[in-house]
Design a protein around this motif. Structure first.
Motif: not given
Length: 446
Positions: A294-307
């Motif tokens: 769940k935390t790993v997915v949130r890290i990925s999601g945050a990076a995607l938002e900024y990208m």
């Protein structure tokens, strides 16, 4: 470029995201069509940037030259998270049929994109054949895949503004999936096709506004480590960093073996190692117990938002003027073939039970990302009473088998062996659709 430049760029993108989150919460049309905050932030960045506001005002939002590198760096983070902590499970028959149909759609998007681009190339001499592979990355793969694929073209000098073109296709695909998907759902509801009598008005307010009130907020992850020894978020970040380092070492080793791999981007190697790590540690609880998915997915999601926000915000308006006709024509053709596959070819592949719900979810997934498909399913099947969510979720994971070869290899091959890419795409289309029809016989007889 200094780290301070990166920090200021980060601050500006964050400001755009803050304002956009507030706009999404207040403006009804943005809620009605589920426009993501990152997309709003990107558009704001264009309007407040040098191409629009800067033309009439000395004060505008201006980013450093280093922001052009964000796509590649953030892609490495996103793709390193793809398989980290993922649990591989058995797939049901209907889910496998959904996989075959999703693969058929993916290949149809590739073929249509490349074919239409080749035809348009007879009129627009500067239009590269590789332009035709960006639509599938944007429609099926979403912004992350599209921006990453366009970055490969940019770094190789094959195209100019490839990442921005990819981001544009990702935006068009997402809007097409949500808006057209909602129209299809509403028409089906009027005809009594949907199993659940749904209304948009019944959607949770948090899904509309994007804001979850206190008392209803879910956990975004679980702490694996004690903060007294190591911050829980830091513990998961260090694992992502480990995957990135291994991806970097893999890429370095491949380049030493053969210079061909110079065109293989870092994010591709991160994705490969993430998959390898997942497969080999699947049955190693001593390792897996240290990963919180769940935390790993949130890290990925945050990076995607900024990208997404940074890629769209830095898109030059010249991209739209230079590629206006190809962008519109190719997008329309890809969207139409996706609709045909989801709602017509599906009769030959998908089981009759839950077919419409699965088709709707698949339409959203193939015109955006899995989240778009699940969003449409939430409208047509609020309590997930059908098997549609399981079908498209499983097919999305299995879809890496045909999707990644394009992101990792065929984007580069488009520059050197375009005919091979085109013929292979047809072959894979025939195999996937043929398998779907063949194994779907028992469902048609039922």
């Amino acid at each position: 470029m200094t780290l301070t430049d990166v920090l200021i760029d980060f601050s500006l993108i964050s400001l755009l995201l803050v304002v956009s989150a507030w706009l999404r919460r207040k403006i009804k049309p943005l809620q009605m069509y589920y426009i993501p905050v990152a997309l709003i932030a990107g558009v704001l960045g264009i309007l407040l940037g040098p191409d629009v506001l800067g033309q009439v005002s000395p004060v505008c939002i201006s980013f450093s030259s280093s922001i052009g590198q964000w796509a590649g760096v953030l892609s490495a983070i996103i793709f390193s998270c793809s398989f980290l902590g993922l649990k591989l499970e058995k797939v049901s028959g209907p889910a496998l049929q959904t996989y075959f149909l999703a693969g058929t759609i993916h290949q149809a998007q590739v073929i249509v994109g490349l074919t239409v681009t080749a035809v348009l190339g007879l009129v627009f001499a500067d239009l590269k054949f590789g332009f035709g592979i960006l639509p599938v990355l944007g429609f099926y793969g979403g912004h992350s895949m599209a921006i990453a694929g366009g970055t490969i073209f940019d770094e190789a000098g094959y195209m100019t503004n490839g990442a921005q073109v990819g981001a544009t296709f990702g935006t068009i695909g997402m809007l097409c999936g949500v808006i057209w998907g909602m129209i299809l759902i509403n028409k089906a509801a009027q005809r009594g096709i949907t199993k659940v009598k749904m209304k948009r008005e019944d959607m949770p307010e948090s899904m509309m506004t994007g804001y979850i009130p206190e008392g209803q907020r879910p956990s975004i992850g679980n702490a694996v480590t004690s903060s007294a020894s190591l911050d829980p978020l830091g513990a998961q970040l260090m694992l992502v960093g480990f995957i990135i380092l291994c991806g970097h070492l893999l890429r370095t080793g491949l380049i030493k073996i053969n210079s061909f791999f110079t065109n293989l981007p870092l994010f591709a190697c991160c994705l490969i190692f993430s998959a390898i790590f997942c497969i080999f540690t699947q049955n190693m609880p001593r390792i897996n117990q240290h990963i919180d998915r769940k935390t790993v997915v949130r890290i990925s999601g945050a990076a995607l938002e900024y990208m997404i926000a940074s890629s769209i915000a830095t898109t030059s308006l010249s991209v739209f003027t230079a590629y206006a006709v190809p962008l519109v024509v190719v997008s329309v053709c890809v969207a139409v073939v996706t609709y045909v596959a989801c709602f017509i070819l599906s009769k030959w592949v998908l089981p009759k039970e839950d077919r419409f719900e699965t088709s709707v979810g698949l339409f959203g997934q193939c015109n955006g990302v899995l989240a778009t498909g699940l969003l449409l399913l939430k409208v047509v099947d609020p309590e997930f009473e059908t098997n549609a969510a399981t079908n498209i979720t499983s097919s999305s994971t299995l879809g890496y088998t045909y999707q990644l070869q394009y992101t990792l290899v065929f984007v580069a091959l488009c520059m050197t062996k375009p005919l091979f890419v085109y013929l292979w795409s047809w072959l894979l289309f025939i195999v996937l659709f043929g398998a779907g029809v063949f194994f779907g016989r028992k469902y048609r007889r039922a």
